[in-house]
Design an enzyme around this catalytic site. Structure first.
Site, short mmCIF file in Angstrom:
data_model
loop_
_atom_site.label_atom_id
_atom_site.label_comp_id
_atom_site.label_asym_id
_atom_site.label_seq_id
_atom_site.Cartn_x
_atom_site.Cartn_y
_atom_site.Cartn_z
N ASP A 1 30.51 55.31 -13.67
CA ASP A 1 30.77 55.20 -12.24
C ASP A 1 30.40 56.49 -11.50
OD1 ASP A 1 31.83 52.68 -12.79
OD2 ASP A 1 33.89 53.41 -12.85
N ASP B 1 38.01 52.05 -17.89
CA ASP B 1 38.14 53.08 -16.86
C ASP B 1 39.30 53.98 -17.26
OD1 ASP B 1 36.08 52.04 -15.25
OD2 ASP B 1 37.45 50.74 -14.14
#
Length: 171
Positions: free
Chosen positions: A124, A110
């Site tokens: 995401d 991330d």
């Protein structure tokens, strides 16, 4: 759509892993948006850290369901939406399969920091956009095969021609 999402997701994760230092935030829009490398062993908000194998199984199940549903697709909107879901699921699944610390336990990369609330990635974003689209398509009553479900309003953007608007016309 799924292939594009997976490619962009994996390329941006590779860039982030090589260009960003773990935990060091680079501001893009002040405190609102930034870049920070995080290796996430859990789900969103680092939920269920240590249960990575569960998310691997969930991603595999979602992938199978989307691929099976794709056989019934006749709606371009649903095709794009399910492509986003599939691309997002596969993008994060690849991380869980090939990244450290090992197969089915890999940490998801991330790097997009949303004001310190959470850090995500392109996969995401695709999943969140798809979730919103699923809600909109369901409210609109559009089925996978392109038909309209019964009991939904029939006055969508293409049908607003004076009929079916709920307004009675004088005779």
């Amino acid at each position: 759509m799924a292939i594009v999402v997976v490619l962009v997701d994996q390329l941006t994760k590779a860039w982030a892993a090589s260009a960003l230092a773990d935990g060091h935030r680079v501001a893009l829009l002040g405190d609102l948006l930034g870049l920070v490398l995080v290796r996430n062993p859990g789900a969103a908000f680092s939920f269920a850290t240590g249960q990575t194998w569960i998310f691997t199984v969930v991603a595999v199940v979602v992938t199978v369901i989307v691929l099976r549903a794709s056989r019934r697709l006749a709606s371009r909107w649903w095709a794009v939406t399910l492509g986003l879901v599939l691309g997002g699921a596969v993008g994060n699944l690849i991380d869980r399969l090939v990244r450290s610390p090992g197969v089915f336990r890999g940490h998801v990369v991330d790097f997009i920091d949303y004001g310190g609330y959470f850090v995500g990635n392109v996969a995401d974003i695709a999943i969140v956009v798809a979730a919103a689209a699923i809600v909109a398509l369901s409210v609109y009553g559009l089925e996978l095969d392109g038909s309209r479900s019964s009991g939904t309003r029939q006055d969508g953007p293409d049908e607003l021609d004076g009929e079916g608007t709920g307004q009675e016309q004088a005779s």
